[in-house]
Structure formats: C-alpha cells, structure tokens
Design a protein around this motif. Structure first.
Motif, PDB file in Angstrom:
ATOM      1  N   LEU A 188       0.846  -1.188   0.000  1.00  0.00           N
ATOM      2  CA  LEU A 188       0.000   0.000   0.000  1.00  0.00           C
ATOM      3  C   LEU A 188       0.883   1.240   0.000  1.00  0.00           C
ATOM      4  CD1 LEU A 188      -2.555  -1.020   2.772  1.00  0.00           C
ATOM      5  CD2 LEU A 188      -2.960  -0.946   0.311  1.00  0.00           C
ATOM      6  N   ASN A 189       0.284   2.391  -0.241  1.00  0.00           N
ATOM      7  CA  ASN A 189       0.991   3.654  -0.100  1.00  0.00           C
ATOM      8  C   ASN A 189       1.500   3.772   1.338  1.00  0.00           C
ATOM      9  OD1 ASN A 189       0.507   6.595   1.038  1.00  0.00           O
ATOM     10  ND2 ASN A 189       1.284   6.756  -1.054  1.00  0.00           N
ATOM     11  N   LEU A 190       2.683   4.317   1.518  1.00  0.00           N
ATOM     12  CA  LEU A 190       3.297   4.415   2.839  1.00  0.00           C
ATOM     13  C   LEU A 190       2.421   5.192   3.823  1.00  0.00           C
ATOM     14  CD1 LEU A 190       5.705   3.852   4.689  1.00  0.00           C
ATOM     15  CD2 LEU A 190       6.800   5.903   3.742  1.00  0.00           C
ATOM     16  N   GLY A 191       1.867   6.310   3.386  1.00  0.00           N
ATOM     17  CA  GLY A 191       1.004   7.098   4.265  1.00  0.00           C
ATOM     18  C   GLY A 191      -0.219   6.319   4.716  1.00  0.00           C
ATOM     19  N   ASN A 192      -0.819   5.562   3.802  1.00  0.00           N
ATOM     20  CA  ASN A 192      -1.977   4.742   4.156  1.00  0.00           C
ATOM     21  C   ASN A 192      -1.592   3.642   5.143  1.00  0.00           C
ATOM     22  OD1 ASN A 192      -3.518   6.251   2.384  1.00  0.00           O
ATOM     23  ND2 ASN A 192      -3.362   4.768   0.729  1.00  0.00           N
ATOM     24  N   SER A 193      -0.452   3.016   4.911  1.00  0.00           N
ATOM     25  CA  SER A 193       0.005   1.944   5.808  1.00  0.00           C
ATOM     26  C   SER A 193       0.228   2.467   7.220  1.00  0.00           C
ATOM     27  CB  SER A 193       1.302   1.326   5.274  1.00  0.00           C
ATOM     28  OG  SER A 193       1.074   0.719   4.021  1.00  0.00           O
ATOM     29  N   VAL A 194       0.870   3.622   7.327  1.00  0.00           N
ATOM     30  CA  VAL A 194       1.100   4.210   8.649  1.00  0.00           C
ATOM     31  C   VAL A 194      -0.227   4.477   9.342  1.00  0.00           C
ATOM     32  CG1 VAL A 194       1.954   6.253   9.873  1.00  0.00           C
ATOM     33  CG2 VAL A 194       3.374   5.163   8.117  1.00  0.00           C
ATOM     34  N   ALA A 195      -1.176   5.078   8.619  1.00  0.00           N
ATOM     35  CA  ALA A 195      -2.471   5.406   9.227  1.00  0.00           C
ATOM     36  C   ALA A 195      -3.196   4.157   9.712  1.00  0.00           C
ATOM     37  CB  ALA A 195      -3.338   6.175   8.234  1.00  0.00           C
ATOM     38  N   ILE A 196      -3.181   3.101   8.922  1.00  0.00           N
ATOM     39  CA  ILE A 196      -3.869   1.863   9.299  1.00  0.00           C
ATOM     40  C   ILE A 196      -3.308   1.290  10.595  1.00  0.00           C
ATOM     41  CG2 ILE A 196      -4.169  -0.573   8.638  1.00  0.00           C
ATOM     42  CD1 ILE A 196      -4.398   0.463   5.701  1.00  0.00           C
ATOM     43  N   VAL A 197      -2.001   1.124  10.662  1.00  0.00           N
ATOM     44  CA  VAL A 197      -1.384   0.490  11.836  1.00  0.00           C
ATOM     45  C   VAL A 197      -1.409   1.431  13.038  1.00  0.00           C
ATOM     46  CG1 VAL A 197       0.673  -0.655  12.742  1.00  0.00           C
ATOM     47  CG2 VAL A 197       0.040  -0.963  10.330  1.00  0.00           C
ATOM     48  N   LEU A 198      -1.138   2.709  12.826  1.00  0.00           N
ATOM     49  CA  LEU A 198      -1.153   3.664  13.931  1.00  0.00           C
ATOM     50  C   LEU A 198      -2.529   3.736  14.583  1.00  0.00           C
ATOM     51  CD1 LEU A 198      -0.029   5.936  15.700  1.00  0.00           C
ATOM     52  CD2 LEU A 198      -0.428   7.511  13.777  1.00  0.00           C
ATOM     53  N   TYR A 199      -3.578   3.793  13.790  1.00  0.00           N
ATOM     54  CA  TYR A 199      -4.911   3.895  14.379  1.00  0.00           C
ATOM     55  C   TYR A 199      -5.369   2.590  15.035  1.00  0.00           C
ATOM     56  CZ  TYR A 199      -5.902   8.733  13.890  1.00  0.00           C
ATOM     57  OH  TYR A 199      -5.874  10.094  14.086  1.00  0.00           O
ATOM     58  N   GLU A 200      -4.834   1.461  14.618  1.00  0.00           N
ATOM     59  CA  GLU A 200      -5.092   0.218  15.357  1.00  0.00           C
ATOM     60  C   GLU A 200      -4.424   0.283  16.724  1.00  0.00           C
ATOM     61  OE1 GLU A 200      -6.065  -3.618  16.751  1.00  0.00           O
ATOM     62  OE2 GLU A 200      -7.047  -2.241  15.362  1.00  0.00           O
ATOM     63  N   ALA A 201      -3.181   0.758  16.753  1.00  0.00           N
ATOM     64  CA  ALA A 201      -2.480   0.891  18.041  1.00  0.00           C
ATOM     65  C   ALA A 201      -3.213   1.889  18.937  1.00  0.00           C
ATOM     66  CB  ALA A 201      -1.038   1.336  17.806  1.00  0.00           C
ATOM     67  N   LEU A 202      -3.706   2.977  18.382  1.00  0.00           N
ATOM     68  CA  LEU A 202      -4.481   3.955  19.157  1.00  0.00           C
ATOM     69  C   LEU A 202      -5.777   3.332  19.674  1.00  0.00           C
ATOM     70  CD1 LEU A 202      -3.986   7.073  16.887  1.00  0.00           C
ATOM     71  CD2 LEU A 202      -3.130   6.826  19.235  1.00  0.00           C
TER      72      LEU A 202
END
Length: 165
Positions: A130-144
């Motif tokens: 996936l796009n790097l920005g999308n990947s960060v958002a997906i995993v970061l918001y799961e951790a949140l």
C-alpha cells in the motif's frame, strides 16, 4: 505516546502526510536518514499543511543512531514479509512502529533481528504494498484503538445549518 519511525523515506509528500497524521494522532515521528528529500522542501510542507510546525519529529543519521538514542525501545516492523497481521499484536502505549522506504521497505538484515515483532497489513493476491502514508495510518490507528484513543477527541458535534430551519 506512540512513535512512528520511517526508515529512509524517499517521497516528501508521503512523509508530509504522515507528519500530519502523527500530529492528529498525538504520535512522535522519527526519520532515519538518508532521506530522499530535504526537510525544508515545499512538497513536504504542502502535504503536512500547517500542522508541520506542531510535529514532534526527530532525525537520526542511520539506524544504529536511532537504536542508540532509543535504548530498549519496543519496535514493531511493518513489512509485507511478516507472518502475522498487524491486528494480532498488542501495541504498548509507548512503542515504536517502523516502516521502510517506499521502493524497498525495511532492509532484510533489520527484519531478521526483529522477526518476533514483524507485522503485515493483509492484501489481495500479488499486490506488493500500500501507499506508505496509508500503511502508517492503518497500523497507527489500530495501536491507538487498542490503547483507548487516549487523549484523542472521540466525538464530534453537528451544527444545524441555517438554511435547514
């Protein structure tokens, strides 16, 4: 506070977007050099909008410098090479989640050192990533989410428009 780590990011717009996401999520951003751009580039600032000034960002000369300045850090490695899904782990409130550069991901020698904390985002068939920005958002918001969205606004308020009266 959660930490997002970008290992040698190449595209300034992706990093700007990720910086904006980190500000919205209350996360720190760590950038491991070499970067594929300068931190004063216009496209980086444009993607980060006016949020870049509010970003808690640290740069490191290389991966070894990052490790030395963050001793004992619990680091999750987001990679398509991971055997388990990003939702299968429990993210500590102060953990680090690392993502690799757009063209190659995290180097294999680093992944081998952290096999037990490698995670992946499921995708269809032979899609590379996936796009790097999308990947960060997906995993970061799961951790949140796992940490109860601590200190984040959890509800909004609609205002009746004047023409709806």
């Amino acid at each position: 506070m959660l930490n997002i780590v970008l290992h040698e990011p190449e595209i300034p717009a992706n990093t700007g977007n990720i910086g904006r996401t980190c500000v919205a999520a209350g996360a720190r951003l760590h950038l491991i050099e070499p970067l594929g751009f300068r931190l004063d580039e216009k496209s980086l600032k444009r993607a980060g909008m006016d949020y870049w000034k509010d970003l808690d960002v640290t740069t490191y000369i290389d991966y070894r410098d990052f490790l030395e300045k963050n001793p004992g850090a619990k680091i999750y490695m987001a990679t398509t090479k991971a055997p388990r899904v990003y939702t299968d782990v429990r993210y500590e409130p102060d953990c680090y989640i690392m993502f690799g550069k757009e063209s190659a991901g995290i180097p294999e020698e680093i992944l081998v050192e952290h096999q037990d904390t490698c995670v992946r985002i499921p995708m269809m068939g032979q899609i590379r990533s996936l796009n790097l920005g999308n990947s960060v958002a997906i995993v970061l918001y799961e951790a949140l989410r796992q940490n109860g969205f601590a200190e984040l606004n959890r509800e909004g308020h609609l205002h009746r428009l004047s023409w709806e009266k």
